[in-house]
Scaffold this active site. Structure first.
Site, PDB file in Angstrom:
ATOM      1  N   HIS A  76     -11.579 -16.555  18.701  1.00  0.00           N
ATOM      2  CA  HIS A  76     -10.196 -17.005  18.648  1.00  0.00           C
ATOM      3  C   HIS A  76      -9.242 -16.014  19.316  1.00  0.00           C
ATOM      4  O   HIS A  76      -9.508 -14.806  19.379  1.00  0.00           O
ATOM      5  CB  HIS A  76      -9.781 -17.239  17.203  1.00  0.00           C
ATOM      6  CG  HIS A  76     -10.476 -18.410  16.588  1.00  0.00           C
ATOM      7  ND1 HIS A  76     -10.121 -18.926  15.367  1.00  0.00           N
ATOM      8  CD2 HIS A  76     -11.499 -19.186  17.039  1.00  0.00           C
ATOM      9  CE1 HIS A  76     -10.893 -19.964  15.086  1.00  0.00           C
ATOM     10  NE2 HIS A  76     -11.748 -20.133  16.086  1.00  0.00           N
ATOM     11  N   GLU A  78      -6.438 -14.815  18.336  1.00  0.00           N
ATOM     12  CA  GLU A  78      -5.965 -13.760  17.441  1.00  0.00           C
ATOM     13  C   GLU A  78      -6.994 -12.637  17.319  1.00  0.00           C
ATOM     14  O   GLU A  78      -6.642 -11.461  17.328  1.00  0.00           O
ATOM     15  CB  GLU A  78      -5.664 -14.325  16.042  1.00  0.00           C
ATOM     16  CG  GLU A  78      -4.668 -15.458  16.034  1.00  0.00           C
ATOM     17  CD  GLU A  78      -5.296 -16.841  16.218  1.00  0.00           C
ATOM     18  OE1 GLU A  78      -4.632 -17.816  15.836  1.00  0.00           O
ATOM     19  OE2 GLU A  78      -6.430 -16.952  16.730  1.00  0.00           O
ATOM     20  N   CYS A 101      -6.092 -19.889  12.111  1.00  0.00           N
ATOM     21  CA  CYS A 101      -6.984 -20.469  11.108  1.00  0.00           C
ATOM     22  C   CYS A 101      -7.068 -19.485   9.933  1.00  0.00           C
ATOM     23  O   CYS A 101      -6.582 -18.355  10.015  1.00  0.00           O
ATOM     24  CB  CYS A 101      -8.372 -20.708  11.702  1.00  0.00           C
ATOM     25  SG  CYS A 101      -9.245 -19.189  12.147  1.00  0.00           S
ATOM     26  N   CYS A 104      -8.703 -16.005  10.719  1.00  0.00           N
ATOM     27  CA  CYS A 104      -7.806 -15.155  11.516  1.00  0.00           C
ATOM     28  C   CYS A 104      -6.630 -14.691  10.671  1.00  0.00           C
ATOM     29  O   CYS A 104      -6.214 -13.531  10.760  1.00  0.00           O
ATOM     30  CB  CYS A 104      -7.321 -15.908  12.752  1.00  0.00           C
ATOM     31  SG  CYS A 104      -8.597 -16.123  14.015  1.00  0.00           S
TER      32      CYS A 104
END
Length: 145
Positions: A76, A78, A101, A104
């Site tokens: 991801h 992040e 999410c 994260c």
């Protein structure tokens, strides 16, 4: 920290530009981490780990499954931004094109990040936002339109 509309919109625009570098077919996400003064500490976008074929070349199994199925091979945005951040205890704000999410967001909870500013929600938004707020963080959804 007080909301800074001009800075917030500028950093979201940077995150949006970064999202165009993403190599995930399902969702393109960009992330910018800043300190208390608004300086960029790190950036990231989603894509597969080094050595794997990008999903835009060979779709991964996650392309055909629901979000959060753990079959997606993308790291991801992040997480990529956090990996590249020199000091996670300097982070004040996380700007993302999509609300982080839960994994994260939990990782961001273990930094000094106080704010999350984002453009788009996802299917688990209410739960993720609730957990972030329980941890004392603030969250703000904006639009670039």
């Amino acid at each position: 920290m007080a909301m800074r509309p001009s800075l917030d919109l500028t950093m979201l625009a940077v995150a949006k530009v970064l999202s165009h570098r993403a190599t995930c077919i399902k969702r393109q996400v960009g992330c910018v981490l800043t300190d208390k003064t608004g300086r960029i500490l790190s950036t990231g976008y989603n894509g597969v780990a080094h050595g794997l074929k990008h999903c835009i070349e060979v779709p991964c199994p996650g392309t055909y499954h629901n979000a959060g199925s753990d079959t997606c091979q993308a790291i991801h945005a992040e997480m990529n931004a956090l990996i590249n951040c020199r000091d996670a205890q300097l982070i004040d704000t996380c700007y993302c094109t999509v609300l982080p999410c839960m994994p994260c967001m939990k990782t961001l909870m273990n930094t000094s990040c106080e704010r999350v500013v984002y453009l788009e929600n996802h299917e688990n938004a209410d739960f993720v936002i609730g957990q972030w707020r329980k941890a004392g963080g603030t969250v703000l959804q904006l639009s670039l339109d």
